[in-house]
Scaffold this motif. Structure first.
Motif, short mmCIF file in Angstrom:
data_model
loop_
_atom_site.label_atom_id
_atom_site.label_comp_id
_atom_site.label_asym_id
_atom_site.label_seq_id
_atom_site.Cartn_x
_atom_site.Cartn_y
_atom_site.Cartn_z
N GLY A 254 68.74 25.69 73.54
CA GLY A 254 69.36 25.72 74.86
C GLY A 254 69.08 24.46 75.66
O GLY A 254 69.96 23.92 76.34
N PHE A 255 67.83 23.97 75.60
CA PHE A 255 67.49 22.72 76.27
C PHE A 255 68.30 21.55 75.70
O PHE A 255 68.82 20.71 76.45
N CYS A 256 68.40 21.51 74.37
CA CYS A 256 69.17 20.42 73.72
C CYS A 256 70.64 20.49 74.12
O CYS A 256 71.27 19.47 74.39
N ALA A 257 71.20 21.70 74.13
CA ALA A 257 72.60 21.86 74.51
C ALA A 257 72.83 21.45 75.96
O ALA A 257 73.84 20.82 76.29
N THR A 258 71.88 21.78 76.83
CA THR A 258 72.01 21.40 78.25
C THR A 258 71.91 19.89 78.41
O THR A 258 72.68 19.28 79.18
N ALA A 259 70.98 19.27 77.70
CA ALA A 259 70.85 17.81 77.77
C ALA A 259 72.10 17.13 77.22
O ALA A 259 72.58 16.13 77.79
N LEU A 260 72.63 17.65 76.14
CA LEU A 260 73.87 17.09 75.58
C LEU A 260 75.02 17.21 76.57
O LEU A 260 75.81 16.27 76.75
N ALA A 261 75.12 18.38 77.22
CA ALA A 261 76.19 18.58 78.21
C ALA A 261 76.02 17.64 79.40
O ALA A 261 77.01 17.13 79.95
N ALA A 262 74.77 17.41 79.82
CA ALA A 262 74.52 16.49 80.94
C ALA A 262 74.95 15.07 80.55
O ALA A 262 75.59 14.36 81.34
N TRP A 263 74.58 14.67 79.35
CA TRP A 263 74.95 13.34 78.86
C TRP A 263 76.48 13.20 78.80
O TRP A 263 77.04 12.20 79.22
N PHE A 264 77.13 14.23 78.29
CA PHE A 264 78.58 14.20 78.19
C PHE A 264 79.23 14.13 79.58
O PHE A 264 80.22 13.41 79.77
N SER A 265 78.69 14.87 80.54
CA SER A 265 79.26 14.88 81.88
C SER A 265 79.22 13.49 82.51
O SER A 265 80.22 13.02 83.08
N VAL A 266 78.07 12.83 82.41
CA VAL A 266 77.94 11.48 82.97
C VAL A 266 78.87 10.51 82.24
O VAL A 266 79.52 9.65 82.86
N THR A 267 78.94 10.64 80.92
CA THR A 267 79.81 9.77 80.13
C THR A 267 81.27 9.95 80.51
O THR A 267 82.02 8.96 80.65
N LEU A 268 81.70 11.18 80.69
CA LEU A 268 83.09 11.46 81.05
C LEU A 268 83.45 10.80 82.38
O LEU A 268 84.49 10.14 82.51
N VAL A 269 82.59 10.96 83.37
CA VAL A 269 82.83 10.35 84.67
C VAL A 269 82.82 8.83 84.56
O VAL A 269 83.67 8.13 85.13
N ALA A 270 81.86 8.30 83.79
CA ALA A 270 81.74 6.85 83.65
C ALA A 270 82.97 6.23 83.00
O ALA A 270 83.37 5.11 83.34
N ILE A 271 83.58 6.93 82.06
CA ILE A 271 84.79 6.42 81.40
C ILE A 271 85.91 6.25 82.43
O ILE A 271 86.60 5.22 82.46
N TYR A 272 86.09 7.25 83.28
CA TYR A 272 87.14 7.17 84.30
C TYR A 272 86.86 6.03 85.28
O TYR A 272 87.76 5.27 85.66
N VAL A 273 85.61 5.92 85.72
CA VAL A 273 85.27 4.88 86.70
C VAL A 273 85.42 3.50 86.10
O VAL A 273 85.90 2.56 86.75
N SER A 274 85.06 3.34 84.83
CA SER A 274 85.04 2.02 84.21
C SER A 274 86.41 1.55 83.75
O SER A 274 86.67 0.35 83.73
N TYR A 275 87.30 2.47 83.37
CA TYR A 275 88.53 2.03 82.72
C TYR A 275 89.82 2.58 83.35
O TYR A 275 90.89 2.31 82.85
N GLU A 276 89.72 3.36 84.42
CA GLU A 276 90.93 3.86 85.09
C GLU A 276 91.60 2.71 85.84
O GLU A 276 91.00 2.09 86.74
N PRO A 277 92.86 2.37 85.48
CA PRO A 277 93.52 1.24 86.16
C PRO A 277 93.85 1.57 87.61
O PRO A 277 94.45 2.60 87.91
N SER A 278 93.42 0.69 88.51
CA SER A 278 93.69 0.87 89.92
C SER A 278 93.35 -0.43 90.65
O SER A 278 92.37 -1.11 90.30
N PRO A 279 94.13 -0.81 91.65
CA PRO A 279 93.80 -2.02 92.44
C PRO A 279 92.45 -1.90 93.13
O PRO A 279 91.83 -2.92 93.48
N ASP A 280 92.00 -0.68 93.37
CA ASP A 280 90.72 -0.47 94.05
C ASP A 280 89.53 -0.45 93.10
O ASP A 280 88.39 -0.31 93.56
N ASN A 281 89.78 -0.58 91.80
CA ASN A 281 88.69 -0.52 90.83
C ASN A 281 88.15 -1.92 90.57
O ASN A 281 88.85 -2.76 89.98
N PRO A 282 86.92 -2.23 90.99
CA PRO A 282 86.38 -3.58 90.80
C PRO A 282 86.15 -3.92 89.33
O PRO A 282 85.99 -5.09 88.98
N ARG A 283 86.16 -2.91 88.45
CA ARG A 283 86.00 -3.17 87.02
C ARG A 283 87.25 -3.77 86.41
O ARG A 283 87.23 -4.31 85.32
#
Length: 552
Positions: A254-283
């Motif tokens: 259960g701890f491993c599954a929770t840690a994996l889900a936490a890692w996945f959640s941050v990764t999912l958000v980071a993908i959108y922030v890093s690569y979502e095309p927008s004039p407001d995105n400094p990346r």
């Protein structure tokens, strides 16, 4: 005279009983010089029982079945002078240990490496861009942001706490557990459906109404099977309290599954922030280089698939470890191997690692397709209109078809991994042997009439829906800038459900694993059930008389 001795005298003919030898000791199969001799000796001495245990007749020989007899070492080993050193590897010895399906293991490690690389690049990009720290202070208005990370963090807490409570309910009230699950799920489904309909979220409301109707129908048809299911659940819980480290494995998983889900959640958000095309995105540059919708979709699809595969591997590894513990109890109830949990874990992480990765890959691919259908279906419902509802209906039907395929593969996997845990075969060979055994023995009747698997799945679904509802309420309350038009609601709810469902599934896996192993072991050697677990066998006959035909 003990109960086991009484049943041994009733079940075995003293004149025909072969004298088994094992390393100079009694009660094993060392006397047989070849497999044919063993088959003949074993087949001539397995009685078929009626309700009163008074008649006996030879069973069909194992040579008629392509899977053969259980290996000689699968019987209850004799008491020896060096019992303190008797281990899991002694009880289930691999004559020629080898790393099975090693290619699948290497592919899994490569996929994991790709997941790490994408996650690292995305999180690094997120830290250089709009890295907000709270619910309302993130300036990012073009994609998922810190508001979403906090949302997923709450979902992780909800999933972990609910899963832990659910497992302890099973431990404390095994007989009432099935009814508790049914009542909670039904009340939750109806209440949530009414809430979604009041709020005008029609697609979710309709889904929960259908779910509630299905629950009512399911439990009405399951009433006659609840006593047998409650007995098997109680047996699994009783064994888990006395043998091995079942709940420790569940907690670590259960701890491993929770840690994996936490890692996945941050990764999912980071993908959108890093690569979502927008004039407001400094990346992204002014021309949009380094950012594109295709890159976002590609990365999200890959990390979602990898997350499914990794979580399936985790769940199946736990299942295989627990199967080793319950297999030790079934075949060695009077001489339980020392460090059985550790021995089973070592085999699952070494020789059977590739086989577990192989079986998990098949399920992960199917689950990724189902998740994609779920997202498209939710998006179509939110768009509305005739075209939207037609698309919704098509993907509902497609999801049902994929779910049936997933159920069939999961059904085979559950029992194949039990076989892998005890006998160390490759995945395909184990799946084929186990499937033939289940059909020839009639174990499928026991499996179909036991409700523990579906009940645990309903529990995991309940946890997933709780996380999805929280995600909806959170988005409604915080109203993040990126979701002012509701475009991300369906996606976020789908991933919140996924997080809760996977964590719940991992937590409850050990409970179902014990019952699966008992069924498989009874199929491989029903005589051990009759001889060494007479009280369980008698109780099974009382609540489920068809068990006599099923295991013979």
């Amino acid at each position: 005279m003990g109960e086991a001795d009484k049943y041994r005298q009733q079940g075995d003919s003293q004149q025909n009983q072969p004298q088994y030898q094992h390393q100079g000791q009694s009660q094993n199969h060392g006397d047989y010089q070849n497999q044919a001799q063993y088959n003949q000796g074993y087949n001539n001495n397995i009685p078929a029982y009626n309700g009163n245990h008074q008649q006996q007749q030879p069973m069909n020989g194992y040579q008629d079945h392509p899977y053969g007899p259980p290996p000689p070492y699968s019987f209850n080993p004799p008491k020896r002078e060096d019992d303190e050193k008797y281990s899991f590897n002694d009880a289930f010895k691999l004559e020629k240990p080898k790393y099975n399906d090693w290619w699948a293991g290497l592919l899994f490690l490569a996929a994991f490496g790709g997941y790490v690389a994408i996650s690292g690049l995305s999180i690094h990009g997120y830290s250089k861009g709009f890295a907000g720290h709270g619910i309302y202070d993130d300036l990012n208005s073009f994609s998922l942001n810190s508001n979403t990370i906090i949302l997923f963090a709450f979902c992780l807490v909800i999933a972990f706490v609910f899963s832990y409570i659910y497992v302890w309910l099973a431990r404390l009230f095994p007989k009432q557990f099935i009814w508790i699950t049914g009542i909670i799920n039904l009340a939750w489904a109806l209440g949530t459906a009414i809430y979604y309909l009041i709020k005008g979220y029609w697609s979710a409301g309709i889904v929960f109404i259908i779910f509630a109707a299905f629950l009512i129908f399911a439990f009405f048809t399951w009433i006659s099977r609840i006593p047998f299911s409650a007995l098997m659940l109680k047996t699994s819980i009783d064994v888990s309290k006395k043998y091995g480290h079942v709940y420790l494995v569940s907690l670590i998983g259960g701890f491993c599954a929770t840690a994996l889900a936490a890692w996945f959640s941050v990764t999912l958000v980071a993908i959108y922030v890093s690569y979502e095309p927008s004039p407001d995105n400094p990346r992204c540059s002014v021309s949009g280089n380094n950012c594109s919708h295709s890159k976002v979709i590609g990365f999200v699809v890959y990390v979602t698939f990898a997350m499914f595969w990794i979580s399936e591997w985790l769940k199946n590894t736990i299942h295989t470890i627990i199967a080793g513990v319950y297999g030790s109890w079934y075949f060695s109830p009077h001489n339980f191997p020392k460090r059985a949990t550790r021995g089973a874990a070592k085999r699952a992480l070494t020789y059977s690692f590739g086989s577990i990765c192989f079986g998990s890959l098949i399920v992960a691919f199917i689950q990724a397709l189902k998740q994609l259908c779920s997202v498209v279906r939710s998006q179509a419902a939110s768009e509305g209109g005739v075209a939207g509802w037609i698309t919704y209906a098509i993907f509902c039907l497609l999801t049902c078809v994929i779910s049936i395929i997933e159920w069939a593969v999961q059904f085979v996997n559950r029992y194949a991994f039990c076989h892998i845990a005890l006998y160390g075969k490759a995945y395909i060979a184990s799946a084929k042997d186990t499937w033939r055994m289940i059909k020839d023995r009639g174990i499928d009747a026991l499996v179909n009439d036991c409700l523990v698997g579906p009940v645990l799945s309903f529990g995991a679904i309940f946890i997933g829906y709780a996380c999805a509802l929280f995600a909806y309420l959170y988005l409604l309350e915080t109203d993040p800038p990126y979701n002012r038009d509701g475009g991300f609601t369906a996606v976020i709810m789908a991933y919140a459900f996924l997080i809760g469902f996977q964590i719940g599934h991992v937590f409850t896996t050990p409970i179902g694993s014990g019952i699966d192993t008992i069924f498989v072991a009874a199929g491989w050697d029903p005589q051990v059930m009759i001889r060494d677990h007479p009280e369980l066998y008698q109780e099974m006959i009382r609540v489920y008389p068809k068990v006599q035909q099923a295991i013979h």
